[in-house]
Design a protein around this motif. Sequence first.
Motif, PDB file in Angstrom:
ATOM      1  N   GLU A 138      24.500 -31.492  10.225  1.00 28.81           N
ATOM      2  CA  GLU A 138      25.515 -31.887  11.225  1.00 28.81           C
ATOM      3  C   GLU A 138      25.718 -33.407  11.157  1.00 28.81           C
ATOM      4  OE1 GLU A 138      23.491 -32.446  15.422  1.00 28.81           O
ATOM      5  OE2 GLU A 138      23.091 -30.398  14.627  1.00 28.81           O
TER       6      GLU A 138
ATOM      7  N   HIS B  29      14.740 -24.917  11.277  1.00 23.88           N
ATOM      8  CA  HIS B  29      14.795 -24.016  12.435  1.00 23.88           C
ATOM      9  C   HIS B  29      13.408 -23.721  13.004  1.00 23.88           C
ATOM     10  CE1 HIS B  29      18.869 -23.493  11.002  1.00 23.88           C
ATOM     11  NE2 HIS B  29      19.155 -22.777  12.090  1.00 23.88           N
TER      12      HIS B  29
ATOM     13  N   LEU C  60      27.857 -26.740   7.886  1.00 24.60           N
ATOM     14  CA  LEU C  60      26.628 -26.455   8.648  1.00 24.60           C
ATOM     15  C   LEU C  60      25.480 -26.047   7.739  1.00 24.60           C
ATOM     16  CD1 LEU C  60      25.212 -26.127  11.377  1.00 24.60           C
ATOM     17  CD2 LEU C  60      26.077 -23.766  11.451  1.00 24.60           C
ATOM     18  N   HIS C  61      25.781 -25.236   6.728  1.00 29.19           N
ATOM     19  CA  HIS C  61      24.720 -24.725   5.864  1.00 29.19           C
ATOM     20  C   HIS C  61      24.790 -25.291   4.456  1.00 29.19           C
ATOM     21  CE1 HIS C  61      23.589 -21.942   8.993  1.00 29.19           C
ATOM     22  NE2 HIS C  61      24.823 -21.444   9.037  1.00 29.19           N
TER      23      HIS C  61
ATOM     24  N   SER D 175      19.984 -26.836   8.454  1.00 31.92           N
ATOM     25  CA  SER D 175      21.363 -26.962   8.943  1.00 31.92           C
ATOM     26  C   SER D 175      21.742 -28.450   8.955  1.00 31.92           C
ATOM     27  CB  SER D 175      21.499 -26.350  10.345  1.00 31.92           C
ATOM     28  OG  SER D 175      20.658 -27.038  11.262  1.00 31.92           O
TER      29      SER D 175
END
Length: 825
Positions: free
Chosen positions: A611, A653, A625-626, A609
Amino acid sequence: MCAAGRRWGRRQRVLLWGVLLAAWEAAWGQLRYSVPEEMPKGSFVGDVAKDLGLQTPALPDRGIHLLDKGRTQYFALHGKTGHLVTAERIDREQLCRLVEQCVLRCELIVEGEMKVYGIQVEITDINDNAPSFKDIELEQRMSETTAPGSRFPLPRAHDPDSGRNSLQSYELNGDERFSLAVQTGPGGDQRPELVLAKALDREEAAFHELVLRASDGGEPARTGTARIRVTVLDANDNAPVFSQAEYTVRVPEDVPVGSVLVTVTATDADESLNGHVKYSFHKISDRESELFHLDSESGKITIKGYLDFEEISSHELEVQARDGGDLSDTTKVEIVVTDVNDNAPELIVSSAVREISEGASSGTVVALLHVHDRDSGANGEVRCSLDRGIPFRLEKSYEDYYRVVTARELDREQESEYNVTVRAADGGRPSLQSSRVLCVRVLDVNDNAPVFLQERYSARLRENNVAGLLVLRVRATDSDWGENARVRYRLGEGGVRGSPLSSYVSVQAETGALYALRSFDYEEVREVGLWVWAEDGGSPALSSNVSVRLVIVDENDNAPQVLYPPAAGALSGSGWSGVELAARSSEAGALVAKVVAVDADAGQNAWLSYELAKATEPGLFRVGLHSGEVRTARSPLARDAARQSLVVLVKDHGRPALSATATLSVVLAESVAELLAELGSAARAEAEAGAGEAGGSLTRWLVLAVAAVSCLFVAFLLLLLALRLRRWRRSQQQLLAAGSGALRGVPATHFVGIDGVRAFLHSYSHDVSLTADSRKSHLRFSAASCCDTLPARPPPDEPAPLLGDEEPAGAQQADPAPLPVSFWY
């Protein structure tokens, strides 16, 4: 000489017949010998080993011995010679006093073959006993009126020998008035009688002395004598007379002591004292005198001891009735003892094995039993049986011998020990029984391979494990016993990534524990398949195998790796050097750049991800985001700084999450001139920061050099653009006909700077990327219709150089469209 030869020939024939008879009987499991009585201990009886065809040296190994039935052993087997010898002195008269032929029986056991042979030894009589009278002084009373020719029974002599050695004749000496008469009884016995030859006269002689001699037929003959005194009495007209000449009575052997068996009766016609009759035993043995009692007044014969049919089945007595005048009469009393089922069958284990292999074939002999019942008739008929549901059966062996044999092959894994109960029951009513229990242990044979508890094994192992970590345990069981059930484990052959399997994992031979020998890396090895073998300790050994699957579980041990923008060290050695161009007139959502990153992990550990961690103007840009796409969040304003610095955070993650950052430099400009000016100012600022307190003249020369180089470079770009537009117009029609919506002939390397970093280009009005320290520049044009795509690579057979004089045939003219520009400086 001829007579001697004939005698020798007869002896040879007798010897030959004896040898043939012994061989025939040996073939049928029966041996017969004879030996005289009273032989000293150790006397030779017969050569058993020779008669049975047994080798003398092998006798101890074959377990040959005589069966011990718990009674007196009269014979023994010599262990070295195989001869049957006497174990003690044998007295035939003591063993067989009422039997004409005295035969002793014993059994020979060959344990190595589980066979039994019967041996019969006849004890021949020798003349070792002289005839004897119970009383050596006898008194016979006779009336003087007794008529000549009258007969008076005399006591009989007893000789325990048999045959010619037994009693043969009587002889009377002493007085011519008397003679001897011998009568033959129903059983062939001799009964002496005193015969009055001449009339008696008391006044002439009141007493007469006689000698009765008994002789046997032995060589030399033996004799016994009794003295008889005949007393002559006054006249007594009548002698007692028995009501029966012979009494016969049948009594059971368990008749109670004190019971009256029979009453004998004699009458005398005289009166007074001469008519009073008294009874007494005239002939009785010592054993019978212990069993029977005769009442002298009533004539009742009662029992005073316990009868035993198995010892003596009949008793013969002679009873005499005598009156007061000494006249007498005799009668015979025969007491026949009937059998009662008072003896339970005797079960004797002659030979038995305690252990038997489970691989023994059906019919293997386990035990040899001897069954005997002392009763007779139906009471002595014995039936043997085994419990049902066991793998054994009974077989008749020889006479009263039975063999316990296996009925089928045994399986130790089903039953390791058997308690075989052999029951013997006679035919009496009620039936008497006895039993023996044979304990047979089944020895193991290695007939079962190890069996794993699971059909297959699997385990999950996290990567980065510690070397020597226990992964799992495999377990196999073997239903055999002892060494045959001892299981050892080993790895099967195999490899992992070209290395032996044994360098990755090992199995503990005794416990089946599987250990990891090294730390696994999920990114290198994701799964390991192997075979584990289990082998027992039998001979030959049996084995089985099972498959084991080790699944390596990923751990978040790899941080995201940013591919674009390239790291500062890859280009200039410090900071992020990529510069993106964003038009100040761009709308919100316009694509500025794209951050590309990968993660070597798998699963959610590789889910990335993006940011925006830091920005010069926080609200001006946003990051997908992706997707990692950097777009304008709003339209740039005049007050926004021309150079924007963005720090994009890329994280996975995993737990805990790992991350990396990418720094983008974005220049807000409407034209290349503005971009160059901005870059120049940036370069000057960096130069000033790097030079510190350097002189102002050097700075001016650097600025002039940069401006000159920039002017030359702009001129070169304009010339290049003009040439390229010319060629592009000519080839437009050809490109449209070929269905290509993108530029052809532009190699992929033209989108990469000199240091090998590829720019990910996107379509917007103009896009310039510059590198501050590069001495080469690259300019890219793309159509507006190829948004978010890279130009197609030209076919290998149609190279299209960036610059050239040849134009493709059939090219069509097209209007130029606004072109984005990527620029490195």
